[in-house]
Scaffold this active site. Structure first.
Site, short mmCIF file in Angstrom:
data_model
loop_
_atom_site.label_atom_id
_atom_site.label_comp_id
_atom_site.label_asym_id
_atom_site.label_seq_id
_atom_site.Cartn_x
_atom_site.Cartn_y
_atom_site.Cartn_z
N ASP A 28 -10.36 11.67 -20.35
CA ASP A 28 -9.31 10.66 -20.18
C ASP A 28 -9.03 10.02 -21.53
O ASP A 28 -9.91 9.95 -22.38
CB ASP A 28 -9.79 9.59 -19.18
CG ASP A 28 -8.63 8.84 -18.52
OD1 ASP A 28 -8.45 9.00 -17.31
OD2 ASP A 28 -7.90 8.11 -19.24
N PRO B 275 3.49 7.42 -11.99
CA PRO B 275 4.05 6.23 -11.33
C PRO B 275 5.56 6.31 -11.20
O PRO B 275 6.19 7.24 -11.72
CB PRO B 275 3.66 5.10 -12.28
CG PRO B 275 3.56 5.76 -13.62
CD PRO B 275 3.07 7.15 -13.37
N LEU C 186 -6.78 13.08 -0.28
CA LEU C 186 -7.80 12.07 0.03
C LEU C 186 -7.16 10.71 0.18
O LEU C 186 -6.13 10.41 -0.43
CB LEU C 186 -8.88 12.03 -1.05
CG LEU C 186 -8.54 11.49 -2.45
CD1 LEU C 186 -8.51 9.98 -2.53
CD2 LEU C 186 -9.52 12.03 -3.45
N CYS D 108 0.53 4.98 -3.63
CA CYS D 108 1.28 6.23 -3.45
C CYS D 108 2.40 6.25 -2.41
O CYS D 108 3.43 6.88 -2.65
CB CYS D 108 0.31 7.38 -3.18
SG CYS D 108 -0.71 7.72 -4.62
N LYS E 259 -6.35 -1.91 1.39
CA LYS E 259 -6.98 -1.49 2.64
C LYS E 259 -8.47 -1.75 2.49
O LYS E 259 -8.94 -2.04 1.37
CB LYS E 259 -6.69 -0.02 2.94
CG LYS E 259 -7.29 0.94 1.92
CD LYS E 259 -6.93 2.39 2.18
CE LYS E 259 -7.79 3.00 3.25
NZ LYS E 259 -7.70 4.47 3.28
P1 NAD Z 1 -5.09 6.62 -11.96
O1 NAD Z 1 -4.10 5.78 -12.65
O2 NAD Z 1 -6.27 5.98 -11.29
O3 NAD Z 1 -5.71 7.70 -12.99
C1 NAD Z 1 -4.93 8.45 -13.86
C2 NAD Z 1 -5.71 8.59 -15.17
O4 NAD Z 1 -5.01 9.50 -16.03
C3 NAD Z 1 -5.86 7.28 -15.95
O5 NAD Z 1 -7.22 6.99 -16.14
C4 NAD Z 1 -5.12 7.56 -17.29
O6 NAD Z 1 -5.73 6.93 -18.39
C5 NAD Z 1 -5.22 9.06 -17.36
N1 NAD Z 1 -4.24 9.66 -18.26
C6 NAD Z 1 -2.89 9.43 -18.33
N2 NAD Z 1 -2.34 10.21 -19.28
C7 NAD Z 1 -3.33 10.95 -19.83
C8 NAD Z 1 -3.37 11.94 -20.85
N3 NAD Z 1 -2.28 12.35 -21.49
N4 NAD Z 1 -4.58 12.49 -21.15
C9 NAD Z 1 -5.70 12.10 -20.52
N5 NAD Z 1 -5.72 11.17 -19.53
C10 NAD Z 1 -4.54 10.61 -19.20
O7 NAD Z 1 -4.28 7.52 -10.92
P2 NAD Z 1 -4.83 8.17 -9.56
O8 NAD Z 1 -4.79 7.17 -8.47
O9 NAD Z 1 -6.08 8.90 -9.85
O10 NAD Z 1 -3.65 9.20 -9.25
C11 NAD Z 1 -3.48 10.36 -10.03
C12 NAD Z 1 -2.47 11.24 -9.33
O11 NAD Z 1 -2.99 11.63 -8.04
C13 NAD Z 1 -1.12 10.59 -9.05
O12 NAD Z 1 -0.12 11.55 -9.18
C14 NAD Z 1 -1.23 10.16 -7.60
O13 NAD Z 1 0.03 10.13 -6.98
C15 NAD Z 1 -2.07 11.26 -7.01
N6 NAD Z 1 -2.85 10.89 -5.83
C16 NAD Z 1 -3.51 9.69 -5.78
C17 NAD Z 1 -4.30 9.38 -4.66
C18 NAD Z 1 -5.04 8.07 -4.57
O14 NAD Z 1 -5.62 7.81 -3.52
N7 NAD Z 1 -5.08 7.24 -5.58
C19 NAD Z 1 -4.44 10.30 -3.63
C20 NAD Z 1 -3.77 11.52 -3.72
C21 NAD Z 1 -2.98 11.81 -4.84
C1 UGA Z 2 -2.69 7.76 1.53
C2 UGA Z 2 -2.82 9.00 2.44
O1 UGA Z 2 -3.49 8.61 3.64
C3 UGA Z 2 -3.61 10.10 1.74
O2 UGA Z 2 -3.63 11.27 2.55
C4 UGA Z 2 -2.94 10.42 0.39
O3 UGA Z 2 -3.67 11.40 -0.30
C5 UGA Z 2 -2.87 9.15 -0.43
O4 UGA Z 2 -2.11 8.15 0.29
C6 UGA Z 2 -2.14 9.35 -1.73
O5 UGA Z 2 -1.37 10.26 -1.90
O6 UGA Z 2 -2.38 8.47 -2.57
P1 UGA Z 2 -4.25 5.72 0.90
O7 UGA Z 2 -2.99 5.12 0.38
O8 UGA Z 2 -5.43 5.74 0.02
O9 UGA Z 2 -3.99 7.25 1.33
O10 UGA Z 2 -4.68 4.97 2.24
P2 UGA Z 2 -4.16 5.01 3.75
O11 UGA Z 2 -5.33 5.02 4.63
O12 UGA Z 2 -3.14 6.05 3.97
O13 UGA Z 2 -3.48 3.58 3.89
C7 UGA Z 2 -2.26 3.28 3.23
C8 UGA Z 2 -1.78 1.91 3.68
O14 UGA Z 2 -1.32 1.95 5.04
C9 UGA Z 2 -2.87 0.83 3.64
O15 UGA Z 2 -2.29 -0.38 3.18
C10 UGA Z 2 -3.29 0.71 5.09
O16 UGA Z 2 -3.84 -0.53 5.40
C11 UGA Z 2 -1.94 0.92 5.79
N1 UGA Z 2 -2.06 1.38 7.19
C12 UGA Z 2 -2.69 2.54 7.48
C13 UGA Z 2 -1.48 0.61 8.19
O17 UGA Z 2 -0.88 -0.45 7.94
N2 UGA Z 2 -1.56 1.06 9.49
C14 UGA Z 2 -2.20 2.22 9.82
O18 UGA Z 2 -2.23 2.57 11.02
C15 UGA Z 2 -2.77 2.98 8.78
#
Ligand code: NAD
Ligand code: UGA
Length: 479
Positions: free
Chosen positions: A44, A100, A170, A283, A346
């Site tokens: 990172d 983002p 996830l 997300c 959440k």
């Molecule tokens: P995050 O902001 O927590 O982590 C992203 C990391 O990438 C940061 O630590 C940042 O410093 C690093 N980064 C950015 N540019 C970089 C570069 N050029 N080289 C090296 N590191 C670099 O984001 P996140 O929540 O882990 O999400 C990452 C992706 O996964 C997003 O596209 C998001 O939509 C997707 N996603 C997130 C979730 C979730 O629950 N948070 C679930 C499913 C998918």
């Molecule tokens: C969500 C999806 O569930 C994941 O499958 C996906 O990978 C992820 O987005 C992503 O792409 O980042 P997350 O945002 O971590 O996961 O959590 P959720 O459990 O989906 O909850 C999202 C929001 O909806 C929370 O604020 C939760 O409190 C709310 N929620 C959820 C409700 O208000 N009602 C419900 O019945 C369920």
């Protein structure tokens, strides 16, 4: 397939993940844990974050994460800031950087900001000296792989790159469980010889612990699009039940009873039908807006408007919650002290990105209320948010010359003392078991409870003396 490729020669895999965030860290920790013969490195640009991954206090709170990291770290799981070295040394590269919503220029407020993603592609091109499988783990607009391929092949050198889409499903708070036991793993590739060979390599990694029937393969565009659509469907269910909750409040129907009745239809199912103050998280909103933007870009304005409605209802629900509080508390919140139970978006996470609690807190401050924030995991993020308000000098949120009236408490019972109302923002189970008789005695009367998650025992609270306002159910008041 049977086709001989460079990748077929590899037995022990060398895996790199660029981006050590909420997804990159836990995902790689689970891969390392499940595949002791693979060497997994997570890099990172954020040195502080990498230091935290290497410390006793991980940068992400997730149940079960500590144990998985502890088991693999230093054995076959490494965290580093050496991006160039990581690219050179590894043959499978996951990219899990943030994507983002764009805040500037064309598509501001809607489109995905792909600058971090593109920078990573260029770095891979610059440092790669041997063939690489590059895997999109970040959530991206459909067709991003094409851009990735064009950048990677722009030098016309002899290093081959195969791009796969392997979106992550996830959810925060259950990340380790979701990664260890996923509903499905989706791998999209080009349907060419080398594309299919690369896909096979990744399938074999997941097959170490995921049953084969849950490993889905598809063309690369379907994989990219399935991720956006999955989040849109999930959020759509919440907006649907939240829209119904508004109607319940007008008609004395009970949204929990309606959700149960509707969800018992096996075609609909019971999950994700909990009415709430609104969905949060990093997300849902960004991915739906990204989908809306894509639809518009392809001239599909009616489709765009359909999905935009999911976000619009969520905004409506959050605003409606605050307006209900105002109406209940005699149309004035100025000078009133309100405890926010929960600040995370959440339960079981410290993440506050797009948390409805932020929206509610800022609206309450704009009404000149004072807020007391408590949360078992999110207080440090809450403090960062509060500092941001002060730094911005957000004049509209508090009287000129004064700071925002925000206090923090680790103990929810203490947080409510001297408050006019308490409001549940996050569904932490601990809020169910508190001594509400004691809490009631320490609050200003008449005392109000606004349950933004419908997790409390409303009848009991009413019997104690509270005026109780659930979501989607008639209020229980003493007036
Ligand atoms: P995050 O902001 O927590 O982590 C992203 C990391 O990438 C940061 O630590 C940042 O410093 C690093 N980064 C950015 N540019 C970089 C570069 N050029 N080289 C090296 N590191 C670099 O984001 P996140 O929540 O882990 O999400 C990452 C992706 O996964 C997003 O596209 C998001 O939509 C997707 N996603 C997130 C979730 C979730 O629950 N948070 C679930 C499913 C998918
Ligand atoms: C969500 C999806 O569930 C994941 O499958 C996906 O990978 C992820 O987005 C992503 O792409 O980042 P997350 O945002 O971590 O996961 O959590 P959720 O459990 O989906 O909850 C999202 C929001 O909806 C929370 O604020 C939760 O409190 C709310 N929620 C959820 C409700 O208000 N009602 C419900 O019945 C369920």
């Amino acid at each position: 397939m049977g086709e001989k490729t460079d990748f077929n020669d590899l037995t022990a895999r060398k895996i790199l993940c660029i981006g050590a965030g909420y997804v990159g860290g836990p995902t790689m920790a689970v891969i390392a844990h499940q595949c002791p013969d693979c060497q997994v490195t997570v890099v990172d640009v954020n040195a502080e974050r990498i230091a935290a991954w290497n410390s006793e206090t991980l940068p992400v709170y997730e149940p079960g994460l500590d144990a998985v990291v502890r088991a693999a770290r230093g054995r076959n799981l490494f965290f580093s800031t050496d991006i160039a070295g990581g690219i050179r040394a590894n043959d499978i590269i996951f990219v899990s950087v943030n994507t983002p919503t764009k805040t500037f220029g064309a598509g501001a407020g809607m489109a995905a900001d792909l600058q971090y993603w593109e920078k990573t592609a260029r770095e891979i091109l610059e440092y790669a000296e041997s063939p690489k499988i590059v895997i999109e783990k970040s959530t991206l607009p459909v067709k991003t792989a094409l851009a990735m391929e064009r950048i990677l092949n722009s030098r016309g050198g002899d290093v081959r790159f195969d791009v796969l889409s392997n979106p992550e499903f996830l959810a925060e708070g259950t990340a380790i469980r979701d990664l260890e036991n996923p509903d499905r793993v989706l791998i999209g590739s080009r349907e060419t010889g080398t594309g299919l060979a690369a896909r096979h390599v990744l399938e074999e990694i997941y097959a170490r612990w995921v049953p084969r029937e849950r490993i889905l393969t598809s063309n690369i565009w379907s994989a990219e699009l399935s991720k956006l659509v999955s989040n849109a469907f999930l959020a759509q269910r919440i907006s649907s039940i939240n829209a119904v909750s508004a109607l319940c409040e007008k008609t004395e129907a009970n949204v929990t009873e309606v959700a149960r009745a509707v969800g018992m239809d096996s075609r609909i199912g019971p999950k994700f039908l909990n009415a709430s103050v609104g969905f949060g998280g990093s997300c849902f909103k960004k991915d739906i807006l990204n989908l809306v933007y894509l639809c518009r870009a392809y001239g599909l304005d009616d489709v765009a408007a359909y999905w935009e409605g999911v976000v619009a209802i969520n905004e409506y629900q959050k605003e409606r919650f605050v307006l209900n509080m105002m109406a209940a508390m005699f149309n004035s919140l100025a000078g009133k002290r309100i405890a926010l139970y929960g600040f995370a978006f959440k339960a079981d996470t410290g993440d506050t990105r797009e948390s409805p609690a932020i929206f509610v807190a800022e609206r309450l401050l704009a009404e000149r209320a004072e807020v007391v924030i408590t949360d078992p995991q999110a207080l440090s993020n809450a403090r960062i948010w509060a500092q941001g308000l002060t730094d911005r000098g957000t004049g509209s949120l508090f009287e000129t010359g004064a700071g925002p009236k925000i206090a923090f408490a680790t103990d929810p019972v203490a947080a409510a003392a001297g408050c006019h109302a308490l409001t549940v923002m996050t569904e932490w189970p601990l809020y169910r078991g508190l001594d509400y008789e004691r809490i009631f005695r320490t609050m200003v009367q008449p005392a109000f409870v606004f349950d933004g998650r419908n997790i409390l025992d409303h009848e009991r609270l009413h019997a104690i003396g509270f005026n109780v306002y659930p979501i989607g159910r008639p209020p229980l008041t003493h007036f």
